[in-house]
Write an enzyme that holds these catalytic residues in place. Sequence first.
Site, PDB file in Angstrom:
ATOM      1  N   GLU A 230       0.872  -1.180   0.000  1.00 35.90           N
ATOM      2  CA  GLU A 230       0.000   0.000   0.000  1.00 35.90           C
ATOM      3  C   GLU A 230       0.902   1.221   0.000  1.00 35.90           C
ATOM      4  O   GLU A 230       1.616   1.484   0.968  1.00 35.90           O
ATOM      5  CB  GLU A 230      -0.915   0.032   1.225  1.00 35.90           C
ATOM      6  CG  GLU A 230      -1.923   1.178   1.122  1.00 35.90           C
ATOM      7  CD  GLU A 230      -2.524   1.590   2.445  1.00 35.90           C
ATOM      8  OE1 GLU A 230      -2.599   2.817   2.699  1.00 35.90           O
ATOM      9  OE2 GLU A 230      -2.886   0.704   3.229  1.00 35.90           O
ATOM     10  N   LEU A 231       0.845   1.975  -1.108  1.00 37.59           N
ATOM     11  CA  LEU A 231       1.876   2.975  -1.357  1.00 37.59           C
ATOM     12  C   LEU A 231       1.345   4.399  -1.425  1.00 37.59           C
ATOM     13  O   LEU A 231       1.930   5.256  -2.060  1.00 37.59           O
ATOM     14  CB  LEU A 231       2.607   2.611  -2.655  1.00 37.59           C
ATOM     15  CG  LEU A 231       3.113   1.166  -2.720  1.00 37.59           C
ATOM     16  CD1 LEU A 231       3.776   0.887  -4.049  1.00 37.59           C
ATOM     17  CD2 LEU A 231       4.057   0.866  -1.562  1.00 37.59           C
TER      18      LEU A 231
END
Length: 462
Positions: A230-231
């Site tokens: 999750e960026l």
Amino acid sequence: MSETVKIISPVDGSVYAERPIASEAELDRAVASARSAQGDWAMKSVAERSRYVIAALEALMAMNDEIVPELAWQMGRPVRYGGEMGGVEERTRYMVQIAEAALAPNRYTDKPGFTRYVKREPVGVVLVIAPWNYPFMTAINTIMPALIAGNSVILKHAAQTLLVGERLAKAFEAAGIPKGVFQNVVLSHSQTEKLLGSGKIDHINFTGSVAGGRAIERAAAGTFASLGLELGGKDPAYVREDADLDYAIAGLVDGAFYNSGQCCCGIERIYVHESRFDDFVEGFAGMTRQYVLGNPLEEATTLGPMAQPRFADWVREQTAEALRKGAKPLIDTSKFEMDKPGTAYLAPQVLVDVDHQMSVMREESFGPVVGIMKVRSDEDAIPLMNDSPYGLTASVWTKDEEAAIAIGDRVETGTVFMNRCDYVDPALVWTGVKDTGKGAGLSTFGYDALTRPKSYHLRLET
């Protein structure tokens, strides 16, 4: 002398805590212990593993009075908001609630004379690399379901919030979890990179920057470890002509500025129908001016410092670039005495006359600034909502559910909200598209990411 990691507090720039980095021998023992413990842990029933997880949750919640000021010192969240235990409890108990059904075999009975089913087996050793912004909730999103599913877990927490890893370790120790099943380690970047490429980790979950995600992928290349990444996001909100304006303003101000805007799914840009634009902007700016920027240990503070001065400097530069290109600021930041260049203290800012040539409308800010644009219609808003490299959540404010669904179907995002934002529902999968990353967390899909399917095809007659 061993190398150490220091927590530099955003409150006053002091060294709040310092911890030694694990030696190579200590890291090797941790990985070997995780591998050794995982087999016996997987043999326990789902119900038994869940009992350990609930016991750890309750031990963690009992520490909350100590955790709240500890978090303020580490990453700046005001004590008045009480920490993260509400979300930690909701997510953990939900993942326990659905575990038996989510992890049960899929059975196929349409072929007489055969027993056929697919089991969900744990992937093995899970490495969680957790961020500082919601340091408990983001960590337990993977830790709790990974353990319930029968995996062992190694946690490497962000340097800014090292004490969170220690709190989690204490909670699992209090729960009596078998040795090696959960471990907290303090590692350098080079050690983490080496571990990722070692082939000794079966699943890697990372929450952080796009650059960090790409580095994780490179380091793990060729190991065939599965990845959950999750960026970040640049989450949009769209206020339609039929929206309840007061409700939308209150929800979106909170969605933009809670945690000093340091939320993966926080609101970073807003599009408002032209017929409601002036009233929305007036109300939004007025509510924003009510924030109290200050020491997060003081009850009056509603907006604490960002986690590091360099994060605040990035938002200052984004805002300055927008102003150079013609944006108009609505908040007089001189009214916020703690806002000083070079510090982590940053006043909230609301910008109008913005466009998508400005970084503040397309690139992640992760701070207390939001741009608001006027749009003519849904057809005007949707391409703008999609005009970003990220896709985590999108928020539509309207009385028309069908319209919200139709808009959501066309927006490139992992979650579509209607009349709310900045919330993670553990019953729904947490995922994203584009540069937000890949993988899935929470819900039954979260268990899919932490297990592997194994088929049984048994013939009863010869």
